[in-house]
Write a protein that holds these residues in place. Sequence first.
Motif, mmCIF file in Angstrom:
data_model
loop_
_atom_site.group_PDB
_atom_site.id
_atom_site.type_symbol
_atom_site.label_atom_id
_atom_site.label_comp_id
_atom_site.label_asym_id
_atom_site.label_seq_id
_atom_site.Cartn_x
_atom_site.Cartn_y
_atom_site.Cartn_z
ATOM 1 N N PRO A 86 53.959 -46.736 -124.703
ATOM 2 C CA PRO A 86 54.908 -46.006 -123.854
ATOM 3 C C PRO A 86 56.277 -46.683 -123.847
ATOM 4 C CG PRO A 86 52.832 -46.408 -122.703
ATOM 5 C CD PRO A 86 52.803 -47.224 -123.954
ATOM 6 N N LYS A 87 57.307 -45.874 -123.774
ATOM 7 C CA LYS A 87 58.672 -46.400 -123.743
ATOM 8 C C LYS A 87 59.409 -45.836 -122.545
ATOM 9 C CE LYS A 87 58.980 -47.007 -128.762
ATOM 10 N NZ LYS A 87 59.691 -46.649 -130.009
ATOM 11 N N ALA A 88 60.197 -46.696 -121.905
ATOM 12 C CA ALA A 88 61.005 -46.285 -120.752
ATOM 13 C C ALA A 88 62.434 -46.758 -120.961
ATOM 14 C CB ALA A 88 60.439 -46.879 -119.463
ATOM 15 N N ALA A 89 63.379 -45.900 -120.603
ATOM 16 C CA ALA A 89 64.790 -46.257 -120.739
ATOM 17 C C ALA A 89 65.177 -47.298 -119.701
ATOM 18 C CB ALA A 89 65.659 -45.011 -120.566
ATOM 19 N N PRO A 90 66.014 -48.279 -120.048
ATOM 20 C CA PRO A 90 66.446 -49.300 -119.090
ATOM 21 C C PRO A 90 67.163 -48.679 -117.893
ATOM 22 C CG PRO A 90 67.046 -49.911 -121.332
ATOM 23 C CD PRO A 90 66.581 -48.499 -121.392
ATOM 24 N N VAL A 91 67.069 -49.369 -116.762
ATOM 25 C CA VAL A 91 67.718 -48.914 -115.532
ATOM 26 C C VAL A 91 69.040 -49.649 -115.386
ATOM 27 C CG1 VAL A 91 67.505 -48.723 -113.027
ATOM 28 C CG2 VAL A 91 65.478 -48.493 -114.471
ATOM 29 N N SER A 92 70.130 -48.903 -115.232
ATOM 30 C CA SER A 92 71.449 -49.529 -115.096
ATOM 31 C C SER A 92 71.825 -49.642 -113.628
ATOM 32 C CB SER A 92 72.510 -48.694 -115.829
ATOM 33 O OG SER A 92 72.557 -47.385 -115.306
ATOM 34 N N GLY A 93 72.524 -50.721 -113.285
ATOM 35 C CA GLY A 93 72.999 -50.915 -111.918
ATOM 36 C C GLY A 93 72.022 -51.704 -111.076
ATOM 37 N N GLY A 94 72.468 -52.054 -109.872
ATOM 38 C CA GLY A 94 71.642 -52.832 -108.947
ATOM 39 C C GLY A 94 70.591 -51.974 -108.262
ATOM 40 N N LEU A 95 69.596 -52.634 -107.667
ATOM 41 C CA LEU A 95 68.488 -51.939 -107.022
ATOM 42 C C LEU A 95 68.444 -52.202 -105.516
ATOM 43 C CD1 LEU A 95 65.783 -52.713 -109.715
ATOM 44 C CD2 LEU A 95 66.730 -50.465 -109.219
ATOM 45 N N PHE A 96 69.584 -52.548 -104.943
ATOM 46 C CA PHE A 96 69.604 -52.914 -103.537
ATOM 47 C C PHE A 96 69.820 -51.718 -102.605
ATOM 48 C CE2 PHE A 96 70.534 -56.837 -105.726
ATOM 49 C CZ PHE A 96 69.839 -57.792 -104.997
ATOM 50 N N GLN A 97 70.239 -50.569 -103.152
ATOM 51 C CA GLN A 97 70.612 -49.462 -102.290
ATOM 52 C C GLN A 97 69.437 -48.929 -101.482
ATOM 53 O OE1 GLN A 97 71.524 -46.586 -105.666
ATOM 54 N NE2 GLN A 97 70.600 -45.174 -104.223
ATOM 55 N N GLY A 98 68.213 -48.992 -102.039
ATOM 56 C CA GLY A 98 67.053 -48.475 -101.336
ATOM 57 C C GLY A 98 66.740 -49.228 -100.064
ATOM 58 N N LEU A 99 67.157 -50.507 -99.988
ATOM 59 C CA LEU A 99 66.903 -51.291 -98.784
ATOM 60 C C LEU A 99 67.594 -50.658 -97.581
ATOM 61 C CD1 LEU A 99 67.374 -54.885 -100.261
ATOM 62 C CD2 LEU A 99 65.238 -53.672 -99.863
ATOM 63 N N GLY A 100 68.784 -50.110 -97.807
ATOM 64 C CA GLY A 100 69.494 -49.439 -96.724
ATOM 65 C C GLY A 100 69.052 -47.996 -96.552
ATOM 66 N N GLU A 101 68.782 -47.315 -97.676
ATOM 67 C CA GLU A 101 68.402 -45.907 -97.599
ATOM 68 C C GLU A 101 67.065 -45.705 -96.912
ATOM 69 O OE1 GLU A 101 68.178 -41.956 -100.504
ATOM 70 O OE2 GLU A 101 68.484 -43.948 -101.374
ATOM 71 N N LEU A 102 66.190 -46.708 -96.979
ATOM 72 C CA LEU A 102 64.886 -46.600 -96.324
ATOM 73 C C LEU A 102 65.036 -46.327 -94.840
ATOM 74 C CD1 LEU A 102 61.750 -47.019 -96.691
ATOM 75 C CD2 LEU A 102 62.138 -49.365 -95.947
ATOM 76 N N PHE A 103 66.069 -46.894 -94.223
ATOM 77 C CA PHE A 103 66.245 -46.745 -92.776
ATOM 78 C C PHE A 103 66.771 -45.369 -92.381
ATOM 79 C CE2 PHE A 103 66.346 -51.339 -93.450
ATOM 80 C CZ PHE A 103 65.372 -51.728 -92.547
ATOM 81 N N LYS A 104 67.043 -44.516 -93.372
ATOM 82 C CA LYS A 104 67.346 -43.121 -93.064
ATOM 83 C C LYS A 104 66.080 -42.349 -92.722
ATOM 84 C CE LYS A 104 71.399 -42.830 -96.119
ATOM 85 N NZ LYS A 104 71.982 -42.149 -97.316
ATOM 86 N N PHE A 105 64.931 -42.925 -93.107
ATOM 87 C CA PHE A 105 63.642 -42.278 -92.851
ATOM 88 C C PHE A 105 62.705 -43.243 -92.114
ATOM 89 C CE2 PHE A 105 65.390 -40.898 -96.962
ATOM 90 C CZ PHE A 105 65.586 -39.542 -96.711
ATOM 91 N N PRO A 106 63.123 -43.753 -90.952
ATOM 92 C CA PRO A 106 62.290 -44.756 -90.260
ATOM 93 C C PRO A 106 60.947 -44.206 -89.806
ATOM 94 C CG PRO A 106 64.059 -43.998 -88.836
ATOM 95 C CD PRO A 106 64.335 -43.425 -90.190
ATOM 96 N N GLY A 107 60.932 -42.927 -89.403
ATOM 97 C CA GLY A 107 59.671 -42.339 -88.947
ATOM 98 C C GLY A 107 58.651 -42.241 -90.061
ATOM 99 N N THR A 108 59.100 -41.805 -91.241
ATOM 100 C CA THR A 108 58.191 -41.682 -92.383
ATOM 101 C C THR A 108 57.640 -43.041 -92.803
ATOM 102 O OG1 THR A 108 59.395 -39.745 -93.191
ATOM 103 C CG2 THR A 108 58.007 -40.901 -94.769
ATOM 104 N N ALA A 109 58.538 -44.048 -92.874
ATOM 105 C CA ALA A 109 58.107 -45.387 -93.287
ATOM 106 C C ALA A 109 57.116 -45.980 -92.289
ATOM 107 C CB ALA A 109 59.319 -46.303 -93.434
ATOM 108 N N SER A 110 57.404 -45.845 -90.995
ATOM 109 C CA SER A 110 56.528 -46.424 -89.961
ATOM 110 C C SER A 110 55.185 -45.709 -89.899
ATOM 111 C CB SER A 110 57.217 -46.356 -88.599
ATOM 112 O OG SER A 110 58.438 -47.042 -88.616
ATOM 113 N N ALA A 111 55.227 -44.358 -89.906
ATOM 114 C CA ALA A 111 53.978 -43.597 -89.830
ATOM 115 C C ALA A 111 53.101 -43.844 -91.057
ATOM 116 C CB ALA A 111 54.285 -42.109 -89.694
#
Length: 496
Positions: free
Chosen positions: A227-252
């Motif tokens: 299997p081959k996957a294309a490289p991911v460009s850019g940083g991966l830190f944005q999800g740390l903040g975006e997760l808190f847009k869905f606090p109910g889903t993450a907690s439940a």
Amino acid sequence: MDVLFDGLSILARWDVVAALLIGSVGGVIIGAIPGVGAAVAIAILLPATFSFDPIVGLTVLLGIYGSSMYGGSIPAILINTPGTAVNALTTYDGYPMTRRGEGRRALSLAYSASFFGGIFSVLCLIVLSPLLAAIAPHFGSREIFLAALLGLVLAVVVHRGQTVIAAFLVFFGIFINTIGLHTATLTRRFTFELNFLASGIDLIVVVLGLFALSQAFVLLVARDDSPKAAPVSGGLFQGLGELFKFPGTASASSGFGVVMGMIPGVGEFMAQFLSYTFAQRRSKTPEKFGDGAPEGLIASEAANNAVPGAAMIPLLALGVPGEALTAMMLSVFYVHNVVPGPQLFQNQMDFVMALYLALLILNVMVLIFLLFSTNTLLQVIRIPTRFLGVMILTLAFVGVYSLRNSVWDCAIAAVFGFIGFVLKRLQLPIVPIILGMVLGRIMEVKLRASMARVKTPLDFIDRPIAFILFCAIVIIIVMHIRTQLKSRKTETNQNA
């Protein structure tokens, strides 16, 4: 606080730190390789961990168990191929996000949700420790027997549509455990005059056969693939903040993972299903689920990563494993004469706390590792599947032979490898066999110990906890039968 510092002092040893690092990083790498998974890796490593100190061996296995699902999300999101079986639901929303050009966002959200679920479960575990320490001494032989029986009942009923075969496989596992010399009566059971069966069939031999060898056979007979996957460009830190847009889903979702992890025989799949369904029902855009919904991705990853910490609760408090991976870990305890159960919380609370803290630290280590090394891990995905099959086959047979230097063990493992291969090809469950072996052994020992104080069948449930467990078993069986009858009636009406 003293227990906390004692636990930290145990973890401060160099060999424990090395085990934690190897287990966590190795688990991510193993999880990222489609076709391997934590069960195969733990099965292969089990014989080697017997020579380590219990805290070192368990830390390695915990690292692999807790981190493999992090790595499994990478191929699930990027190439629509789950690295581990429990990442299958991640493909529903992760891969559509990649097709939209949002692979980096999907990976970032998956890592963040996994981290949240892992930390949430460990914190629940630490908070519940005083309660566990207080309740565990009230579990005697009868209560542990009924808890193990409850685990077997749940292991059967959770396989909807396959309950009959799951029940058969559970009894098959119990039967395997009875083979050999019975220690109490010194009589041979089901050995058929074969001397190599007198010592019984070792759990690790069965585990290596059912999980490692069967997977090697699956990979070897399938079409060779890289299997081959294309490289991911850019940083991966944005999800740390975006997760808190869905606090109910993450907690439940994390809550579902904790509750399902605590119940023997249930595990990640039920936690994922419930959390995903709940998130979809409470979402403002339920139609987007399955087509790249961030909430669906969060629900899947938070739930499955919350299970490992919670699964340690029945294992440590009662000595009752909830699924195959904790059943394998139980053998490490027994080899070192560390008996999980009420006495462990009373006499070795520092050891228990060290395990909790190890789970906490490994989640932090894995998140940091993934944020900076995802593109490097993409090279691991490209390993040819048949090469993987040969490597797993070789390592599995080496592990089996190293247990007792027995060729007969290798032959038995090969037989169970073939059984596992057939079950996988027929899409039938394997875990009930392992749970039948482990929980069947516990039930036999506890039943024998409790019968000395039982005069009538009602004496078996004359204590509050025993009565509650018995009622739970009866209610689950009745509810399952009722559901089956209702579904059959509905099918009959539809076909009429």
